[in-house]
Design a protein around this motif. Structure first.
Motif, PDB file in Angstrom:
ATOM      1  N   MET A  94       9.443   4.953   5.657  1.00 30.76           N
ATOM      2  CA  MET A  94       8.053   4.572   5.527  1.00 30.76           C
ATOM      3  C   MET A  94       7.435   5.328   4.343  1.00 30.76           C
ATOM      4  O   MET A  94       7.463   6.548   4.290  1.00 30.76           O
ATOM      5  N   LYS A  95       6.871   4.577   3.405  1.00 28.80           N
ATOM      6  CA  LYS A  95       6.221   5.177   2.244  1.00 28.80           C
ATOM      7  C   LYS A  95       4.751   5.412   2.560  1.00 28.80           C
ATOM      8  O   LYS A  95       4.056   4.524   3.034  1.00 28.80           O
ATOM      9  N   ILE A  96       4.269   6.606   2.304  1.00 26.87           N
ATOM     10  CA  ILE A  96       2.864   6.938   2.535  1.00 26.87           C
ATOM     11  C   ILE A  96       2.054   6.493   1.332  1.00 26.87           C
ATOM     12  O   ILE A  96       2.423   6.763   0.185  1.00 26.87           O
ATOM     13  N   ALA A  97       0.950   5.804   1.607  1.00 26.65           N
ATOM     14  CA  ALA A  97       0.091   5.296   0.546  1.00 26.65           C
ATOM     15  C   ALA A  97      -0.575   6.444  -0.205  1.00 26.65           C
ATOM     16  O   ALA A  97      -0.778   7.529   0.334  1.00 26.65           O
ATOM     17  N   GLU A  98      -0.928   6.166  -1.456  1.00 25.75           N
ATOM     18  CA  GLU A  98      -1.642   7.123  -2.286  1.00 25.75           C
ATOM     19  C   GLU A  98      -3.041   6.587  -2.549  1.00 25.75           C
ATOM     20  O   GLU A  98      -3.287   5.391  -2.420  1.00 25.75           O
ATOM     21  N   ALA A  99      -3.942   7.466  -2.946  1.00 24.14           N
ATOM     22  CA  ALA A  99      -5.317   7.062  -3.259  1.00 24.14           C
ATOM     23  C   ALA A  99      -5.295   5.982  -4.339  1.00 24.14           C
ATOM     24  O   ALA A  99      -4.544   6.070  -5.305  1.00 24.14           O
ATOM     25  N   GLY A 100      -6.091   4.928  -4.140  1.00 21.39           N
ATOM     26  CA  GLY A 100      -6.171   3.836  -5.098  1.00 21.39           C
ATOM     27  C   GLY A 100      -5.327   2.631  -4.738  1.00 21.39           C
ATOM     28  O   GLY A 100      -5.534   1.543  -5.261  1.00 21.39           O
ATOM     29  N   GLU A 101      -4.355   2.800  -3.843  1.00 22.76           N
ATOM     30  CA  GLU A 101      -3.505   1.688  -3.449  1.00 22.76           C
ATOM     31  C   GLU A 101      -4.216   0.818  -2.410  1.00 22.76           C
ATOM     32  O   GLU A 101      -5.086   1.291  -1.674  1.00 22.76           O
ATOM     33  N   VAL A 102      -3.838  -0.448  -2.374  1.00 19.86           N
ATOM     34  CA  VAL A 102      -4.395  -1.376  -1.389  1.00 19.86           C
ATOM     35  C   VAL A 102      -3.382  -1.518  -0.262  1.00 19.86           C
ATOM     36  O   VAL A 102      -2.194  -1.724  -0.511  1.00 19.86           O
ATOM     37  N   ILE A 103      -3.869  -1.389   0.977  1.00 21.77           N
ATOM     38  CA  ILE A 103      -3.001  -1.518   2.140  1.00 21.77           C
ATOM     39  C   ILE A 103      -3.498  -2.639   3.036  1.00 21.77           C
ATOM     40  O   ILE A 103      -4.659  -3.051   2.966  1.00 21.77           O
ATOM     41  N   GLU A 104      -2.592  -3.128   3.881  1.00 17.12           N
ATOM     42  CA  GLU A 104      -2.931  -4.144   4.878  1.00 17.12           C
ATOM     43  C   GLU A 104      -2.646  -3.550   6.247  1.00 17.12           C
ATOM     44  O   GLU A 104      -1.639  -2.889   6.448  1.00 17.12           O
ATOM     45  N   PHE A 105      -3.548  -3.805   7.186  1.00 13.39           N
ATOM     46  CA  PHE A 105      -3.436  -3.242   8.524  1.00 13.39           C
ATOM     47  C   PHE A 105      -4.150  -4.138   9.509  1.00 13.39           C
ATOM     48  O   PHE A 105      -4.918  -5.025   9.124  1.00 13.39           O
ATOM     49  N   LYS A 106      -3.890  -3.950  10.778  1.00  9.17           N
ATOM     50  CA  LYS A 106      -4.615  -4.579  11.881  1.00  9.17           C
ATOM     51  C   LYS A 106      -5.020  -6.031  11.632  1.00  9.17           C
ATOM     52  O   LYS A 106      -6.138  -6.321  11.235  1.00  9.17           O
ATOM     53  N   ASN A 107      -4.121  -6.943  11.878  1.00 11.93           N
ATOM     54  CA  ASN A 107      -4.405  -8.380  11.796  1.00 11.93           C
ATOM     55  C   ASN A 107      -4.870  -8.854  10.425  1.00 11.93           C
ATOM     56  O   ASN A 107      -5.776  -9.673  10.315  1.00 11.93           O
ATOM     57  N   GLY A 108      -4.311  -8.311   9.366  1.00 12.75           N
ATOM     58  CA  GLY A 108      -4.594  -8.816   8.031  1.00 12.75           C
ATOM     59  C   GLY A 108      -5.753  -8.176   7.292  1.00 12.75           C
ATOM     60  O   GLY A 108      -6.063  -8.596   6.179  1.00 12.75           O
ATOM     61  N   LEU A 109      -6.402  -7.179   7.861  1.00 14.08           N
ATOM     62  CA  LEU A 109      -7.463  -6.492   7.125  1.00 14.08           C
ATOM     63  C   LEU A 109      -6.844  -5.746   5.954  1.00 14.08           C
ATOM     64  O   LEU A 109      -5.729  -5.236   6.049  1.00 14.08           O
TER      65      LEU A 109
END
Length: 60
Positions: free
Chosen positions: A1-16
């Motif tokens: 699992m890669k940990i996100a860094e500041a500035g990156e866009v992530i997806e979580f919880k039903n597509g948010l």
């Protein structure tokens, strides 16, 4: 699992999606106002997401 860094866009919880503002030990703080339908969601602009509960969709 890669940990996100500041500035990156992530997806979580039903597509948010959101842009990572701060990285903590077990979670990230995410700004979800980048989503087009943010105003329709009636959610707070910042939320906390555990590292186990997201995937990176756009790297910084």
């Amino acid at each position: 699992m890669k940990i996100a860094e500041a500035g990156e866009v992530i997806e979580f919880k039903n597509g948010l999606q959101g842009r990572v503002q701060k990285v903590n030990k077990n979670s990230v703080i995410v700004d979800i106002t980048i989503m087009e339908n943010y105003k329709d969601l009636d959610l707070e602009p910042l939320t906390v997401v555990n590292h186990k509960n997201y995937r990176i969709v756009q790297e910084a």
